[in-house]
Design a protein around this motif. Structure first.
Motif, PDB file in Angstrom:
ATOM      1  N   ASP A  73       0.903  -1.183   0.054  1.00  0.00           N
ATOM      2  CA  ASP A  73      -0.081  -0.052  -0.016  1.00  0.00           C
ATOM      3  C   ASP A  73       0.700   1.346  -0.040  1.00  0.00           C
ATOM      4  OD1 ASP A  73      -2.313  -1.494  -0.053  1.00  0.00           O
ATOM      5  OD2 ASP A  73      -2.767  -1.264   2.151  1.00  0.00           O
ATOM      6  N   ASP A  74       1.918   1.459   0.811  1.00  0.00           N
ATOM      7  CA  ASP A  74       2.901   2.541   0.878  1.00  0.00           C
ATOM      8  C   ASP A  74       3.557   2.794  -0.371  1.00  0.00           C
ATOM      9  OD1 ASP A  74       2.384   2.636   3.530  1.00  0.00           O
ATOM     10  OD2 ASP A  74       4.187   1.846   4.270  1.00  0.00           O
ATOM     11  N   LEU A  75       4.091   1.676  -1.314  1.00  0.00           N
ATOM     12  CA  LEU A  75       4.618   1.891  -2.587  1.00  0.00           C
ATOM     13  C   LEU A  75       3.494   2.251  -3.650  1.00  0.00           C
ATOM     14  CD1 LEU A  75       6.724  -1.518  -2.904  1.00  0.00           C
ATOM     15  CD2 LEU A  75       7.671   0.916  -2.571  1.00  0.00           C
ATOM     16  N   ARG A  76       2.196   1.783  -3.454  1.00  0.00           N
ATOM     17  CA  ARG A  76       1.043   2.198  -4.195  1.00  0.00           C
ATOM     18  C   ARG A  76       0.996   3.955  -3.958  1.00  0.00           C
ATOM     19  NH1 ARG A  76      -3.335  -2.565  -3.809  1.00  0.00           N
ATOM     20  NH2 ARG A  76      -2.326  -3.990  -5.543  1.00  0.00           N
ATOM     21  N   ALA A  77       0.796   4.107  -2.744  1.00  0.00           N
ATOM     22  CA  ALA A  77       0.665   5.295  -2.496  1.00  0.00           C
ATOM     23  C   ALA A  77       1.738   6.433  -2.897  1.00  0.00           C
ATOM     24  CB  ALA A  77       0.610   5.446  -1.040  1.00  0.00           C
ATOM     25  N   GLU A  78       3.108   5.740  -2.809  1.00  0.00           N
ATOM     26  CA  GLU A  78       4.116   6.540  -3.249  1.00  0.00           C
ATOM     27  C   GLU A  78       4.264   6.761  -4.791  1.00  0.00           C
ATOM     28  OE1 GLU A  78       7.788   4.829  -1.848  1.00  0.00           O
ATOM     29  OE2 GLU A  78       9.017   6.263  -3.030  1.00  0.00           O
ATOM     30  N   LEU A  79       3.877   5.630  -5.637  1.00  0.00           N
ATOM     31  CA  LEU A  79       3.615   5.636  -6.770  1.00  0.00           C
ATOM     32  C   LEU A  79       2.598   6.853  -7.382  1.00  0.00           C
ATOM     33  CD1 LEU A  79       4.681   4.427  -9.585  1.00  0.00           C
ATOM     34  CD2 LEU A  79       2.566   2.864  -9.457  1.00  0.00           C
ATOM     35  N   SER A  80       1.425   6.831  -6.939  1.00  0.00           N
ATOM     36  CA  SER A  80       0.440   7.784  -7.135  1.00  0.00           C
ATOM     37  C   SER A  80       0.786   9.240  -6.888  1.00  0.00           C
ATOM     38  CB  SER A  80      -1.028   7.399  -6.614  1.00  0.00           C
ATOM     39  OG  SER A  80      -1.202   7.911  -5.520  1.00  0.00           O
ATOM     40  N   ARG A  81       1.730   9.397  -5.761  1.00  0.00           N
ATOM     41  CA  ARG A  81       2.248  10.625  -5.433  1.00  0.00           C
ATOM     42  C   ARG A  81       3.241  11.189  -6.758  1.00  0.00           C
ATOM     43  NH1 ARG A  81       2.928   9.125  -0.171  1.00  0.00           N
ATOM     44  NH2 ARG A  81       5.133   8.615  -0.625  1.00  0.00           N
ATOM     45  N   ILE A  82       4.022  10.357  -7.222  1.00  0.00           N
ATOM     46  CA  ILE A  82       5.009  10.533  -8.250  1.00  0.00           C
ATOM     47  C   ILE A  82       4.205  10.765  -9.374  1.00  0.00           C
ATOM     48  CG2 ILE A  82       6.591   9.533  -9.708  1.00  0.00           C
ATOM     49  CD1 ILE A  82       7.883   7.943  -7.372  1.00  0.00           C
ATOM     50  N   GLU A  83       2.906  10.013  -9.951  1.00  0.00           N
ATOM     51  CA  GLU A  83       2.306  10.286 -11.175  1.00  0.00           C
ATOM     52  C   GLU A  83       1.646  11.541 -11.163  1.00  0.00           C
ATOM     53  OE1 GLU A  83       0.046   6.588 -10.877  1.00  0.00           O
ATOM     54  OE2 GLU A  83       1.324   5.561 -12.439  1.00  0.00           O
ATOM     55  N   SER A  84       1.241  12.005  -9.770  1.00  0.00           N
ATOM     56  CA  SER A  84       0.658  13.410  -9.883  1.00  0.00           C
ATOM     57  C   SER A  84       1.517  14.488  -9.913  1.00  0.00           C
ATOM     58  CB  SER A  84      -0.320  13.304  -8.682  1.00  0.00           C
ATOM     59  OG  SER A  84       0.338  13.674  -7.473  1.00  0.00           O
ATOM     60  N   ASP A  85       2.756  14.181  -9.404  1.00  0.00           N
ATOM     61  CA  ASP A  85       3.785  15.190  -9.705  1.00  0.00           C
ATOM     62  C   ASP A  85       4.296  15.258 -11.164  1.00  0.00           C
ATOM     63  OD1 ASP A  85       3.993  15.607  -7.085  1.00  0.00           O
ATOM     64  OD2 ASP A  85       5.946  14.599  -6.630  1.00  0.00           O
ATOM     65  N   VAL A  86       4.242  14.241 -11.649  1.00  0.00           N
ATOM     66  CA  VAL A  86       4.530  14.365 -13.309  1.00  0.00           C
ATOM     67  C   VAL A  86       3.323  14.929 -13.839  1.00  0.00           C
ATOM     68  CG1 VAL A  86       4.496  12.576 -15.390  1.00  0.00           C
ATOM     69  CG2 VAL A  86       5.749  12.060 -13.283  1.00  0.00           C
ATOM     70  N   ALA A  87       2.107  14.820 -13.305  1.00  0.00           N
ATOM     71  CA  ALA A  87       1.086  15.258 -14.048  1.00  0.00           C
ATOM     72  C   ALA A  87       1.111  16.916 -14.157  1.00  0.00           C
ATOM     73  CB  ALA A  87      -0.335  15.012 -13.462  1.00  0.00           C
ATOM     74  N   VAL A  88       1.882  17.386 -12.667  1.00  0.00           N
ATOM     75  CA  VAL A  88       1.951  18.892 -12.549  1.00  0.00           C
ATOM     76  C   VAL A  88       3.007  19.405 -13.425  1.00  0.00           C
ATOM     77  CG1 VAL A  88       2.809  20.188 -10.917  1.00  0.00           C
ATOM     78  CG2 VAL A  88       0.852  18.770 -10.093  1.00  0.00           C
ATOM     79  N   VAL A  89       3.959  18.514 -13.546  1.00  0.00           N
ATOM     80  CA  VAL A  89       5.193  19.165 -14.414  1.00  0.00           C
ATOM     81  C   VAL A  89       4.707  19.106 -15.712  1.00  0.00           C
ATOM     82  CG1 VAL A  89       7.379  18.294 -15.270  1.00  0.00           C
ATOM     83  CG2 VAL A  89       6.958  18.255 -12.829  1.00  0.00           C
ATOM     84  N   ASP A  90       4.008  18.187 -16.258  1.00  0.00           N
ATOM     85  CA  ASP A  90       3.448  18.105 -17.653  1.00  0.00           C
ATOM     86  C   ASP A  90       2.522  19.325 -18.011  1.00  0.00           C
ATOM     87  OD1 ASP A  90       4.784  15.706 -18.525  1.00  0.00           O
ATOM     88  OD2 ASP A  90       3.344  14.378 -18.012  1.00  0.00           O
ATOM     89  N   ALA A  91       1.520  19.497 -16.912  1.00  0.00           N
ATOM     90  CA  ALA A  91       0.752  20.619 -17.235  1.00  0.00           C
ATOM     91  C   ALA A  91       1.642  22.036 -17.291  1.00  0.00           C
ATOM     92  CB  ALA A  91      -0.285  20.746 -16.004  1.00  0.00           C
ATOM     93  N   ARG A  92       2.599  21.970 -16.208  1.00  0.00           N
ATOM     94  CA  ARG A  92       3.328  23.408 -16.346  1.00  0.00           C
ATOM     95  C   ARG A  92       4.120  23.441 -17.706  1.00  0.00           C
ATOM     96  NH1 ARG A  92       6.337  25.289 -11.043  1.00  0.00           N
ATOM     97  NH2 ARG A  92       6.978  27.364 -11.742  1.00  0.00           N
TER      98      ARG A  92
END
Ligand SMILES: [Zn+2]
Length: 243
Positions: free
Chosen positions: A59-78
């Motif tokens: 679960d911790d790893l899944r949460a970490e992965l989804s944090r990274i994915e949302s960081d990528v989305a922020v970078v992509d949008a920017r």
């Protein structure tokens, strides 16, 4: 006390049935599988605790992965916003700033993707370790179910033997004179209660009787109730008593 040799022999049969009743009672209370079933239950508890820990790590790893994915989305949008502004910018200073920010966003995204890959690998290992633990638990459950079913069969068989011997005992005891039966039951608390004397040996305690004791038995009347000097059981004489 006196009792006919036939009644004395019936008493030995009662003693045999009592021994079978005790054995069957012990067997139905203590099936041999019970201890192993308890072990498996304890083992399953330990395995389940470990599974909970492994699920938590996953679960911790899944949460970490989804944090990274949302960081990528922020970078992509920017990056998209900056690229759009760069395309329409007529100010070279602003364009320079945007280019530099785009380069830094690209580096950031590359770092995030590296981290994402690493977390995905760890997540794959975590999935495998959860699956392995679940398989162990399933195997333990299957073993436990099999042993429980075996134990149930053993208990059912022992219960049937107990019931049959109890019925036979009741029928047989009814044909033994009450005073003789009462004497046996008193003695049976501490010994076999009644036993055959075979080849000078008491079958209740397996002791060979001494010459003196055998002589005393030779002098006793046929219908006299005699006792084993070793264990106190009613000693029943037959043709092969060795007297
Ligand atoms: Zn004896």
């Amino acid at each position: 006390m006196n009792a006919s040799p036939a009644d004395q022999l019936r008493l030995v049969e009662v003693a045999g049935l009592d021994a079978r009743i005790r054995q069957a009672d012990h067997a139905r209370r203590n099936p041999p599988q019970a201890a192993r079933v308890q072990e498996l239950l304890a083992q399953r508890q330990t395995l389940s605790q470990e599974l909970t820990a492994r699920l938590g790590s996953r679960d911790d790893l899944r949460a970490e992965l989804s944090r990274i994915e949302s960081d990528v989305a922020v970078v992509d949008a920017r990056s998209a916003r900056d690229a759009g502004r760069l395309a329409t910018s007529s100010n070279s200073k602003e364009a320079q700033g945007l280019e530099s920010e785009l380069a830094s966003l690209a580096r950031r995204k590359s770092d995030l993707e590296d981290a994402e890959l690493e977390v995905m690998e760890r997540l794959e290992q975590a999935d495998a370790s959860v699956a392995a633990q679940e398989a162990l638990i399933a195997e333990t459950n299957a073993q436990g179910a099999e042993l429980s079913a075996e134990a149930k069969r053993v208990v059912a068989e022992a219960t049937a033997a107990f019931d049959a011997a109890t019925r036979d005992r009741a029928a047989l005891a009814g044909s033994v004179p009450a005073d003789l039966l009462a004497e046996y039951e008193k003695l049976a608390v501490r010994s076999a209660g009644a036993a055959i004397l075979r080849a000078r040996t008491c079958e209740g305690c397996n002791m060979v009787l001494s010459g003196t004791d055998l002589n005393a038995l030779r002098q006793a009347a046929e219908d006299a109730v005699v006792y084993c000097p070793e264990c106190g059981s009613i000693l029943v004489r037959t043709y092969d008593s060795g007297l």
